[in-house]
Design a protein around this motif. Structure first.
Motif, PDB file in Angstrom:
ATOM      1  N   GLY A 135     -31.419 -54.387   5.965  1.00 33.49           N
ATOM      2  CA  GLY A 135     -31.614 -54.176   7.388  1.00 33.49           C
ATOM      3  C   GLY A 135     -31.120 -55.347   8.204  1.00 33.49           C
ATOM      4  N   LEU A 136     -31.415 -56.561   7.730  1.00 37.00           N
ATOM      5  CA  LEU A 136     -30.936 -57.759   8.417  1.00 37.00           C
ATOM      6  C   LEU A 136     -29.413 -57.820   8.393  1.00 37.00           C
ATOM      7  CD1 LEU A 136     -32.030 -60.262   9.857  1.00 37.00           C
ATOM      8  CD2 LEU A 136     -31.936 -61.477   7.676  1.00 37.00           C
ATOM      9  N   ALA A 137     -28.830 -57.461   7.255  1.00 37.54           N
ATOM     10  CA  ALA A 137     -27.371 -57.444   7.140  1.00 37.54           C
ATOM     11  C   ALA A 137     -26.761 -56.395   8.069  1.00 37.54           C
ATOM     12  CB  ALA A 137     -26.968 -57.167   5.699  1.00 37.54           C
ATOM     13  N   SER A 138     -27.455 -55.261   8.226  1.00 43.00           N
ATOM     14  CA  SER A 138     -26.927 -54.219   9.110  1.00 43.00           C
ATOM     15  C   SER A 138     -26.935 -54.687  10.568  1.00 43.00           C
ATOM     16  CB  SER A 138     -27.736 -52.929   8.959  1.00 43.00           C
ATOM     17  OG  SER A 138     -29.041 -53.084   9.457  1.00 43.00           O
ATOM     18  N   LEU A 139     -27.944 -55.497  10.947  1.00 45.54           N
ATOM     19  CA  LEU A 139     -27.972 -56.068  12.294  1.00 45.54           C
ATOM     20  C   LEU A 139     -26.792 -56.999  12.508  1.00 45.54           C
ATOM     21  CD1 LEU A 139     -31.731 -56.915  13.003  1.00 45.54           C
ATOM     22  CD2 LEU A 139     -30.288 -55.272  14.202  1.00 45.54           C
ATOM     23  N   ALA A 140     -26.518 -57.832  11.493  1.00 45.89           N
ATOM     24  CA  ALA A 140     -25.372 -58.734  11.579  1.00 45.89           C
ATOM     25  C   ALA A 140     -24.075 -57.938  11.672  1.00 45.89           C
ATOM     26  CB  ALA A 140     -25.338 -59.654  10.365  1.00 45.89           C
ATOM     27  N   GLY A 141     -23.977 -56.866  10.892  1.00 43.68           N
ATOM     28  CA  GLY A 141     -22.791 -56.026  10.936  1.00 43.68           C
ATOM     29  C   GLY A 141     -22.614 -55.355  12.288  1.00 43.68           C
ATOM     30  N   LEU A 142     -23.734 -54.902  12.873  1.00 46.66           N
ATOM     31  CA  LEU A 142     -23.679 -54.275  14.189  1.00 46.66           C
ATOM     32  C   LEU A 142     -23.202 -55.263  15.241  1.00 46.66           C
ATOM     33  CD1 LEU A 142     -24.302 -51.946  16.148  1.00 46.66           C
ATOM     34  CD2 LEU A 142     -26.671 -52.760  16.224  1.00 46.66           C
ATOM     35  N   ALA A 201      -4.464 -51.158  19.132  1.00 49.29           N
ATOM     36  CA  ALA A 201      -5.544 -52.146  19.256  1.00 49.29           C
ATOM     37  C   ALA A 201      -6.834 -51.625  18.642  1.00 49.29           C
ATOM     38  CB  ALA A 201      -5.760 -52.489  20.732  1.00 49.29           C
ATOM     39  N   THR A 202      -7.114 -50.349  18.857  1.00 49.73           N
ATOM     40  CA  THR A 202      -8.346 -49.755  18.325  1.00 49.73           C
ATOM     41  C   THR A 202      -8.295 -49.643  16.808  1.00 49.73           C
ATOM     42  OG1 THR A 202      -8.657 -48.499  20.361  1.00 49.73           O
ATOM     43  CG2 THR A 202      -9.859 -47.739  18.428  1.00 49.73           C
ATOM     44  N   LEU A 203      -7.142 -49.273  16.265  1.00 46.82           N
ATOM     45  CA  LEU A 203      -7.019 -49.156  14.818  1.00 46.82           C
ATOM     46  C   LEU A 203      -7.202 -50.517  14.136  1.00 46.82           C
ATOM     47  CD1 LEU A 203      -4.059 -46.634  14.388  1.00 46.82           C
ATOM     48  CD2 LEU A 203      -6.469 -46.278  13.817  1.00 46.82           C
ATOM     49  N   VAL A 204      -6.581 -51.557  14.700  1.00 50.77           N
ATOM     50  CA  VAL A 204      -6.738 -52.896  14.136  1.00 50.77           C
ATOM     51  C   VAL A 204      -8.199 -53.332  14.229  1.00 50.77           C
ATOM     52  CG1 VAL A 204      -6.126 -55.333  14.411  1.00 50.77           C
ATOM     53  CG2 VAL A 204      -4.357 -53.577  14.618  1.00 50.77           C
ATOM     54  N   GLY A 205      -8.801 -53.093  15.394  1.00 50.56           N
ATOM     55  CA  GLY A 205     -10.219 -53.439  15.558  1.00 50.56           C
ATOM     56  C   GLY A 205     -11.107 -52.634  14.635  1.00 50.56           C
ATOM     57  N   SER A 206     -10.763 -51.365  14.432  1.00 50.28           N
ATOM     58  CA  SER A 206     -11.565 -50.495  13.560  1.00 50.28           C
ATOM     59  C   SER A 206     -11.536 -50.970  12.115  1.00 50.28           C
ATOM     60  CB  SER A 206     -11.060 -49.052  13.638  1.00 50.28           C
ATOM     61  OG  SER A 206     -11.213 -48.528  14.936  1.00 50.28           O
ATOM     62  N   ILE A 207     -10.381 -51.463  11.687  1.00 51.98           N
ATOM     63  CA  ILE A 207     -10.290 -51.993  10.321  1.00 51.98           C
ATOM     64  C   ILE A 207     -11.212 -53.200  10.170  1.00 51.98           C
ATOM     65  CG2 ILE A 207      -8.758 -53.127   8.665  1.00 51.98           C
ATOM     66  CD1 ILE A 207      -6.500 -51.332   9.759  1.00 51.98           C
ATOM     67  N   GLY A 208     -11.202 -54.059  11.213  1.00 50.95           N
ATOM     68  CA  GLY A 208     -12.117 -55.201  11.193  1.00 50.95           C
ATOM     69  C   GLY A 208     -13.567 -54.765  11.152  1.00 50.95           C
ATOM     70  N   VAL A 209     -13.896 -53.757  11.949  1.00 52.56           N
ATOM     71  CA  VAL A 209     -15.269 -53.240  11.974  1.00 52.56           C
ATOM     72  C   VAL A 209     -15.649 -52.657  10.613  1.00 52.56           C
ATOM     73  CG1 VAL A 209     -16.718 -51.408  12.926  1.00 52.56           C
ATOM     74  CG2 VAL A 209     -15.343 -52.816  14.452  1.00 52.56           C
ATOM     75  N   LEU A 210     -14.729 -51.922  10.003  1.00 51.71           N
ATOM     76  CA  LEU A 210     -14.994 -51.309   8.698  1.00 51.71           C
ATOM     77  C   LEU A 210     -15.268 -52.365   7.631  1.00 51.71           C
ATOM     78  CD1 LEU A 210     -12.355 -48.436   8.517  1.00 51.71           C
ATOM     79  CD2 LEU A 210     -14.829 -48.206   8.668  1.00 51.71           C
ATOM     80  N   VAL A 211     -14.449 -53.391   7.616  1.00 47.99           N
ATOM     81  CA  VAL A 211     -14.636 -54.458   6.626  1.00 47.99           C
ATOM     82  C   VAL A 211     -16.000 -55.101   6.789  1.00 47.99           C
ATOM     83  CG1 VAL A 211     -13.817 -56.734   5.885  1.00 47.99           C
ATOM     84  CG2 VAL A 211     -12.169 -54.908   6.366  1.00 47.99           C
ATOM     85  N   VAL A 212     -16.366 -55.371   8.053  1.00 48.44           N
ATOM     86  CA  VAL A 212     -17.672 -55.982   8.321  1.00 48.44           C
ATOM     87  C   VAL A 212     -18.794 -55.026   7.959  1.00 48.44           C
ATOM     88  CG1 VAL A 212     -19.203 -56.785  10.167  1.00 48.44           C
ATOM     89  CG2 VAL A 212     -16.833 -57.549  10.102  1.00 48.44           C
ATOM     90  N   ALA A 213     -18.687 -53.784   8.444  1.00 53.70           N
ATOM     91  CA  ALA A 213     -19.765 -52.811   8.253  1.00 53.70           C
ATOM     92  C   ALA A 213     -20.006 -52.507   6.782  1.00 53.70           C
ATOM     93  CB  ALA A 213     -19.444 -51.520   9.006  1.00 53.70           C
ATOM     94  N   VAL A 214     -18.943 -52.457   5.991  1.00 56.38           N
ATOM     95  CA  VAL A 214     -19.092 -52.094   4.572  1.00 56.38           C
ATOM     96  C   VAL A 214     -19.469 -53.295   3.718  1.00 56.38           C
ATOM     97  CG1 VAL A 214     -17.907 -51.197   2.541  1.00 56.38           C
ATOM     98  CG2 VAL A 214     -17.535 -50.119   4.761  1.00 56.38           C
ATOM     99  N   PHE A 215     -18.708 -54.378   3.830  1.00 58.04           N
ATOM    100  CA  PHE A 215     -18.922 -55.502   2.918  1.00 58.04           C
ATOM    101  C   PHE A 215     -20.133 -56.364   3.292  1.00 58.04           C
ATOM    102  CE2 PHE A 215     -14.221 -55.027   2.011  1.00 58.04           C
ATOM    103  CZ  PHE A 215     -14.443 -54.423   0.786  1.00 58.04           C
ATOM    104  N   VAL A 216     -20.390 -56.549   4.592  1.00 59.57           N
ATOM    105  CA  VAL A 216     -21.553 -57.353   4.988  1.00 59.57           C
ATOM    106  C   VAL A 216     -22.845 -56.630   4.639  1.00 59.57           C
ATOM    107  CG1 VAL A 216     -22.821 -58.296   6.964  1.00 59.57           C
ATOM    108  CG2 VAL A 216     -20.365 -58.649   6.796  1.00 59.57           C
ATOM    109  N   VAL A 217     -22.891 -55.333   4.882  1.00 58.05           N
ATOM    110  CA  VAL A 217     -24.125 -54.575   4.661  1.00 58.05           C
ATOM    111  C   VAL A 217     -24.311 -54.214   3.186  1.00 58.05           C
ATOM    112  CG1 VAL A 217     -25.388 -52.480   5.256  1.00 58.05           C
ATOM    113  CG2 VAL A 217     -24.057 -53.660   7.005  1.00 58.05           C
ATOM    114  N   HIS A 218     -23.239 -53.805   2.515  1.00 62.92           N
ATOM    115  CA  HIS A 218     -23.370 -53.258   1.155  1.00 62.92           C
ATOM    116  C   HIS A 218     -22.866 -54.194   0.061  1.00 62.92           C
ATOM    117  CE1 HIS A 218     -24.482 -49.436   2.982  1.00 62.92           C
ATOM    118  NE2 HIS A 218     -23.444 -49.568   3.782  1.00 62.92           N
ATOM    119  N   GLY A 219     -22.328 -55.350   0.452  1.00 63.47           N
ATOM    120  CA  GLY A 219     -21.870 -56.312  -0.543  1.00 63.47           C
ATOM    121  C   GLY A 219     -20.450 -56.038  -0.993  1.00 63.47           C
ATOM    122  N   PHE A 220     -19.846 -57.052  -1.621  1.00 65.58           N
ATOM    123  CA  PHE A 220     -18.465 -56.909  -2.096  1.00 65.58           C
ATOM    124  C   PHE A 220     -18.495 -56.429  -3.542  1.00 65.58           C
ATOM    125  CE2 PHE A 220     -14.336 -58.211  -3.694  1.00 65.58           C
ATOM    126  CZ  PHE A 220     -13.506 -57.846  -2.637  1.00 65.58           C
TER     127      PHE A 220
END
Length: 362
Positions: A129-136, A160-179
């Protein structure tokens, strides 16, 4: 370390926004209501006469009498009380100053709900949950610090949105669920589906003759940027962003399902794929329904307006605003459906790479 990261992201995001009271040719001043002088109704239009004290500018402490009748209209829920904070617009004619109540300061009223959300995430999800807050927080920062400035400067909104979305995806997946391999499968599944969503949305926007100028806000964006923003591509970018959260949810769910089934059984290959796919089919129905309800919930006033019949139904349902909402729901739903077999296939392939095949007896 995590708290410092979240704090740094928040500070950077706030700093990027600049002075919140600064606009193009507009001077805004913080103020608060001292007392309500009168509340009335003039030919069906409700209003209030208020004594308001300035909290900013060189005239801090000065009390002025102003009328409040809403931005466009007012009802009882918008009535102000002593202590309520407001934003005033200042205009000058020679030495004469004229104040107008521009808006109610509403954001502070949302902080208790932010605290409840954070507490619920931490209590129920703990470190996840804490990681999901950081990801958000990081996801919001990516759009505020990268995507928004690029679009505002006239760069391609979709790119611009696609590049930003890739950044968001990396953060949302790896920060919350681990590498790990599960996260890699979810990320690849989401990116693959996102490509399909962009392609389908581009075709739909072209076929439906969507201009991106169907709302008053869109026209303000177009005029305010002197036509630098490609409005159809901005609509396309909006479809991508609106689809992103649901696609990540579906991809993570399918990847987790495949890895958990593999760990708990001897399933592999096609049998693992079909079992995980069956779970995904159940998930599809609920997510598509949630997505549609979220879109139509936001458009509920517009739907009610259409039902009143002030203009022919054929004109209303073919309006760009309604067509655009339906288009977004359809494209996002198609993306969700396609995400299931794609992510499941990737997850099964990654599972089979690390899990040895059981020996078969001869």
């Amino acid at each position: 370390m995590l708290r410092r990261l979240v704090f740094a992201v928040a500070v950077a995001a706030i700093a990027a926004c600049g002075d919140p009271n600064t606009g193009v040719g507009i001077e805004v001043i913080d103020a608060h209501v001292v007392r309500v002088i009168e509340t009335g109704d003039h030919e069906g239009a409700k209003y209030q006469r208020l004594a308001v004290q300035l909290d900013g500018s060189l005239y801090r402490g000065e009390v002025v009498e102003l009328e409040w009748d809403g931005r466009r209209a007012l009802n009882e829920n918008g009535f102000l009380s002593p202590g309520d904070r407001v934003l005033l617009t200042l205009s000058r004619t020679g030495s004469t100053r004229t104040y107008t109540i521009s808006e109610i300061v509403r954001l502070p009223s949302l902080w208790p709900f932010v605290v409840v959300l954070a507490a619920a995430l931490i209590v129920v999800g703990r470190w996840k949950g804490l990681a999901s807050l950081a990801g958000l927080g990081a996801s919001i920062a990516v759009f505020l610090l990268a995507v928004l400035p690029a679009v505002r400067n006239g760069d391609d909104p979709l790119l611009a949105t696609l590049v930003g979305s890739i950044g968001v995806l990396v953060v949302a997946v790896f920060v919350v669920h681990g590498f790990n391999r599960k996260s890699v499968a979810a990320l690849l599944g989401t990116l693959g589906t996102l490509v399909l969503v962009v392609g389908l949305a581009a075709v739909a926007i072209s076929v439906a003759r969507i201009t991106g100028l169907g709302t008053e806000d869109a026209i303000f964006v177009f005029v305010g940027t002197q036509g630098k923003v490609d409005m159809p591509r901005l609509v396309l970018a909006g479809v991508v962003v609106a689809s992103l959260g649901a696609l990540v949810d579906m991809a993570v769910g399918q990847a987790s399902t495949a890895f958990e089934l593999s760990a708990a059984s001897e399933l592999h290959g096609s049998r693992l794929y079909l079992s995980a796919l069956n779970v995904g089919r159940d998930h599809i129905g609920s997510l598509v329904n949630t997505l549609a309800l979220a879109y139509f919930g936001g458009a509920l006033p517009l739907i009610v307006l259409v039902s009143l019949g002030f203009q022919p139904l054929s004109v209303s349902i073919n309006s760009e605003e309604i067509t655009q909402s339906i288009l977004a729901v359809l494209i996002a739903s198609i993306g969700l459906v396609l995400c299931v077999p794609l992510t499941t296939g990737i997850a099964v392939a990654l599972v089979d790479r690390v899990k040895p095949m059981p020996a078969t007896s001869i």
